[in-house]
Design an enzyme around this catalytic site. Sequence first.
Site: not given
Length: 491
Positions: A276, A309-310, A338, A411, A264
């Site tokens: 990420d 995606e998130e 990922d 994140h 992603h």
Amino acid sequence: MKFSTLLPLGLAIGASANSELTPDKVEADIQTDKLQNVLWNLNKIARDNGGNRAFGFPGYNASIDFILERAVTRFGKHMDTYVQPFTALWESTLEIALTGPDGESVSPISTLLYNTGTPVPDGITAVLADTPIDDTRGSMCFADQWEGVDVEGKIALIKRGTCAIADKLKLAKLNGAVAAVLINNVPGNNIIMATLGVENYPDIVPVVVATYETGYSWKERIAAGETLEVNVLVDALVEERETYNIISETKEGDPNSVVMLGAHLDSVQAGPGVNDDGSGSAALLELMGSFKKYKGFKNKVRFAWWGAEESGLLGSLYYGSQLSEEEADKIKFYFNYDMIGSIAPSYAVYADNEAHQVGGSLLIDYLQANGADAYYGGFGSDSDYVAFLELGIPSSGIFTGAGAPEDPCYHLLCDNLENINWEAITLNTKAAGRAAAEFALNMDNVPPRVKASPNPRSKRGMAKRFDAWANVAKVVGKKHSCSRDGDLATV
Ligand SMILES: *[C@@H]1O[C@H](CO)[C@@H](O)[C@H](O)[C@H]1NC(C)=O
């Protein structure tokens, strides 16, 4: 003169560049400094665009342009590329504030993706209602846990953890709470961003996440008999936005027999998303740069950079929901990459069954032979393999871990260039390249996709999920609790 002397050299390079594909050549092409260069660029794109590459933000568009510059401009002779647009509900919290019982401005705090707004600029002022902690079943995750807890007209103080946060917030709303303060489930100032899920948007109360320390100090005061009044302000901008997948495949190879690799391209709003999933995106880009040099493909190699995606795997589910049965049949295997450069990596290779292991074994054997402690790990439900599993397409991939200790910047703003284990990303990209090359040459051992599955599933299941989101988007339209215009680049 110069031109004619250079020409034979150019031809010579062209000829050697067009040599036969082998896994060894792809492996040798993958270099750490090239991966570093791609991630440097993705990190810079985030820095130049307000700090992220998230769905609906300019950093995502710039990431798309970066991939297309290679796939189309540089590699167009060897790759067929298209951009697949789709729309989905998008949320950005323009402002969030929590005012404590003594009039203090509480910090740090965090919002969550698909938060819902309070009135602005006044927010919601109400009494804080404590709720019981249950770290085994999860606090306030089930209806029975709310029995005898009075939150009517109040702001519910709920501990994070164990179940989906949206489950807690839906029950809070059902029980009459007007907002929620979520107590982070681990001590300290790092509050990990999470999505509440676009489909839950209409059914939750506004929420602000406070630290463990703040939450527990308030619990103690309430337990001691104090009545605490707090104010929650959430200025959430919610609207439908267009975003994109990029699909690019080798011109060579049987179009009816495709090996597919996905990563992603979007980050969370909280940071640049270098691990990420800049790591997977960079791996695919470098692999494309390798594959396009060779010939002798029996099967086509297709790369996908997924959008949103998130926000809930939106890009890959959209792609899956748009495939005809015939097109789905042609995808023989899917590899998901990922988070493959976690700073303290574990080496999980996805595989739940023997069909998955046909591809997974190519990854795990190479990783183990090169000193990585790789193991088979099951698929979960939180990356882009879901659409392919729902279609019954044999799948695998690598995942090096999210959250401490593997990736303490998961994140967060600090998911930057410092957050990559270069040895791990290089090794994993080489593994991914070898596996894709093996399959480009031969997929005879891959069983066909499983069409009859116990799942309500496949295309219909996915289309339903996607329709549900689209309907939420229609109902919501553009709902902005604030009168001023959002300047997205500065959020
Ligand atoms: C992204 O690009 C599209 C197409 O050019 C444009 O419509 C959209 O406004 C852009 N989005 C952002 C956030 O810049």
